[in-house]
Design an enzyme around this catalytic site. Sequence first.
Site, PDB file in Angstrom:
ATOM      1  N   HIS A  78      -9.766  71.106  32.519  1.00 33.03           N
ATOM      2  CA  HIS A  78      -9.027  72.367  32.382  1.00 33.03           C
ATOM      3  C   HIS A  78      -8.282  72.714  33.668  1.00 33.03           C
ATOM      4  CE1 HIS A  78     -12.013  73.667  28.993  1.00 33.03           C
ATOM      5  NE2 HIS A  78     -11.282  72.604  28.672  1.00 33.03           N
ATOM      6  N   HIS A 261      -5.814  73.315  22.062  1.00 32.04           N
ATOM      7  CA  HIS A 261      -6.769  72.978  23.106  1.00 32.04           C
ATOM      8  C   HIS A 261      -6.827  71.464  23.330  1.00 32.04           C
ATOM      9  CE1 HIS A 261     -10.002  73.596  25.928  1.00 32.04           C
ATOM     10  NE2 HIS A 261     -10.530  72.489  25.424  1.00 32.04           N
ATOM     11  N   ASP A 265      -6.272  69.651  26.846  1.00 32.22           N
ATOM     12  CA  ASP A 265      -7.102  68.589  27.418  1.00 32.22           C
ATOM     13  C   ASP A 265      -6.281  67.336  27.730  1.00 32.22           C
ATOM     14  OD1 ASP A 265      -9.486  69.996  27.421  1.00 32.22           O
ATOM     15  OD2 ASP A 265     -10.215  69.146  25.543  1.00 32.22           O
ATOM     16  N   HIS A 288     -11.400  62.758  25.146  1.00 30.80           N
ATOM     17  CA  HIS A 288     -11.445  62.459  26.572  1.00 30.80           C
ATOM     18  C   HIS A 288     -11.585  60.967  26.865  1.00 30.80           C
ATOM     19  CE1 HIS A 288     -11.322  66.590  27.766  1.00 30.80           C
ATOM     20  NE2 HIS A 288     -12.374  66.885  27.027  1.00 30.80           N
TER      21      HIS A 288
END
Length: 306
Positions: A78, A261, A265, A288
């Site tokens: 973030h 979101h 990311d 991720h």
Amino acid sequence: MENQTTIRIPFRLTGPGLHTGRTVTVLVRPATSNFGIAFRRTDRVNIVTQYATADKVGSTARGTTLGSGRHSIATIEHLMSALHGMQIDNVLVEPDGGEIPILDGSARPWLQQLQRVGTVQLDAPRKYFQFTEPIHFEYPNTGTIYDVEPSDNFSVECTIEFVDSVIGRQQATISDYSEYADQVAPSRTFVFLHEVEPLLHLNLIKGGSLDNALVFVNTELSPRRLKRLEKTFHKDASQFKVHDGLLNTTDLYFPNEPARHKLLDFLGDIRLVGCFMKGHFKVFKPGHKANAAFAKYLMDYINSKS
């Protein structure tokens, strides 16, 4: 030619880590030209400076971790996203613990501090890589796909898909950095309720709460289940509300907040390439682990062209 930037003055933010629940204070300092973005833990006797590049990524479980072992720093995405969105080239980040605070689950608190302290231009040109040919990358066994098309600007089209869930298929885009502050940064992290309890059993998300995450529910909740959730979230069951599959004491900021979101990311993880890029990115089902692998692939690709 644009010049590199850094922040005008240092700033601090304090909060609990998502996984450990431990309070961490992060000091973000200005840095000189060509320094890049680096992290170093100040709670260690032997302080190690770790540059935020894809080849230095350790774990990618429920977030992006820089390094491994005693000097690792978790949940950097973030802050990295806010630095990318503000087009900041050089800073030194000094947490006094092993995890960057989750704050409200978005990049907005970091963005607000970066806006408050302001940026300054440095005396070196910004490092850009402009794609001149299409790039295609698939992460195995996940259905995750990344495509890059040549462009004179940086833009991202992000699509997520959760089969048989209240989220379903959503899309979010950014076509210019000027959209980041209002359209991307406020979007909060999210989780499914059925994932929460196993994560707690794994000694994770000790700092997670309904104040810093959107919790989605795929099934109807019985009164007994709601009562049990009081202990999980440390709130009275009367405060819970389930609306359109969302268990929260707040409402969505955007109808497609989960997709936004995931875009947030991705912007944080892709900054691990180490330079700014010009190209149109099409991202399908990012995460991720896949983001880090793609960033490493792009690092190698860019180095091969230099």
